[in-house]
Design a protein around this motif. Sequence first.
Motif, PDB file in Angstrom:
ATOM      1  N   ARG A 140      47.713  62.593   9.562  1.00 22.42           N
ATOM      2  CA  ARG A 140      47.424  61.509  10.496  1.00 22.42           C
ATOM      3  C   ARG A 140      46.999  62.050  11.863  1.00 22.42           C
ATOM      4  O   ARG A 140      47.318  63.188  12.210  1.00 22.42           O
ATOM      5  CB  ARG A 140      48.667  60.628  10.676  1.00 22.42           C
ATOM      6  N   GLU A 187      45.847  54.316  14.838  1.00 22.60           N
ATOM      7  CA  GLU A 187      46.972  55.211  14.545  1.00 22.60           C
ATOM      8  C   GLU A 187      47.352  56.025  15.776  1.00 22.60           C
ATOM      9  O   GLU A 187      48.530  56.314  16.005  1.00 22.60           O
ATOM     10  CB  GLU A 187      46.613  56.138  13.387  1.00 22.60           C
ATOM     11  N   GLN A 212      50.925  53.020  12.873  1.00 17.49           N
ATOM     12  CA  GLN A 212      50.889  53.863  11.683  1.00 17.49           C
ATOM     13  C   GLN A 212      51.722  53.244  10.571  1.00 17.49           C
ATOM     14  O   GLN A 212      52.767  52.646  10.820  1.00 17.49           O
ATOM     15  CB  GLN A 212      51.416  55.264  12.019  1.00 17.49           C
ATOM     16  N   ARG A 213      51.236  53.411   9.361  1.00 17.67           N
ATOM     17  CA  ARG A 213      51.956  52.889   8.193  1.00 17.67           C
ATOM     18  C   ARG A 213      53.274  53.628   8.042  1.00 17.67           C
ATOM     19  O   ARG A 213      53.331  54.853   8.068  1.00 17.67           O
ATOM     20  CB  ARG A 213      51.092  53.064   6.942  1.00 17.67           C
ATOM     21  N   ALA A 240      55.105  55.623  16.379  1.00 14.13           N
ATOM     22  CA  ALA A 240      54.809  56.700  15.425  1.00 14.13           C
ATOM     23  C   ALA A 240      56.097  57.333  14.905  1.00 14.13           C
ATOM     24  O   ALA A 240      56.216  57.636  13.710  1.00 14.13           O
ATOM     25  CB  ALA A 240      53.923  57.754  16.084  1.00 14.13           C
ATOM     26  N   THR A 296      49.950  66.212  11.627  1.00 10.89           N
ATOM     27  CA  THR A 296      49.147  65.443  12.577  1.00 10.89           C
ATOM     28  C   THR A 296      48.216  66.376  13.338  1.00 10.89           C
ATOM     29  O   THR A 296      48.498  67.563  13.517  1.00 10.89           O
ATOM     30  CB  THR A 296      50.019  64.671  13.582  1.00 10.89           C
ATOM     31  N   GLY A 314      40.688  56.931  13.450  1.00 13.49           N
ATOM     32  CA  GLY A 314      42.124  56.738  13.520  1.00 13.49           C
ATOM     33  C   GLY A 314      42.589  56.220  14.868  1.00 13.49           C
ATOM     34  O   GLY A 314      43.709  56.506  15.298  1.00 13.49           O
TER      35      GLY A 314
END
Length: 330
Positions: free
Chosen positions: A84, A13, A18-19, A97, A62, A10
Amino acid sequence: MFKRGGYAEGFWERLGFQRALPPVAVGKKRLWLHAVSVGEVQSVGQLLRRLHQVGGWEVVLTCTTSTAFQVAKQNFGAYTIAIRPFPIDFWPSSVAAWRAIRPDVVALTDTELWPEHLTQAHKRRVPVVLINGRISDRSFRRYSHFRTVSKWLMGHLRLILTATEQDYSRFITLGADPQITHRVGNIKFDVAINGMLDEQAREQLRSELGFQAISEQNRPLVVLGSSTWPGEEALLIEIVDKAREAGLDARLLLVPRHMERRDEIIPYLEQGDHPWHLRSQAVQAPHSVIIYVGDTTGELRRLSYAADLVFIGKSIPPNEGGQTPIEAAA
């Protein structure tokens, strides 16, 4: 983290790429819950289940360490809308984020007071709650040297729920508002102990580790090194050596705090004369094994059932503080 390769998974990320999550569903609130390592992830399990049960919450979980990230995905996917890595506490990464997650409430665990993370919450008027608030001796000394910074951090919290009376006092000393600071106890002690093993299952586990009993009267003494830190494995190997020299059929089950340390432990094993086995290579060990290394993630609780005697890691100088004894006590 960097030394152990904890940022590998990650990576992008963590940099903030991040999506973006969809808008919060009508009638719900979105909680961004952060838990640093495996212990914190497991401790918030009951909270996640309860929030899922009562409804009305979308939870984004997270984690900081790679092992915690794996444990979270294995156990709590059903209770969250996303799991995440936590972004680096640097302005561009944090902003990105926050734009992707868009929480209504933020919850932090222990003493994870990241300045940029708190700043972004303040700018967006998002309340921040600290749960299981703890301050170690070392952290208290460090924060005490920077009282202005400590007070600034505390001022960004809407609610502080401390683990112990001592933690409560320390937060107040560092500038926390007594009106929003409360003693509620350590949530790590609320962890649900599921799947307790009966005697037959326990013997099957010991057989899996290569520690099976020859007879009811001839059972090996299994010593567990639970969440061990550097230097402790060598000591435990020495203890088992002396026990065996004294005529005891002593076996050693090592579960290092960080599984990535297997390469540090292997030289100690190679220097000795005892057969050893790594769980990461195969779950089932040969029956001749004396030392079994549980170098996997999220299995300490189950492996603890195989032990007769437990050493809690981070207990020998220069390490200090001690890891949680909950698994052993259960």
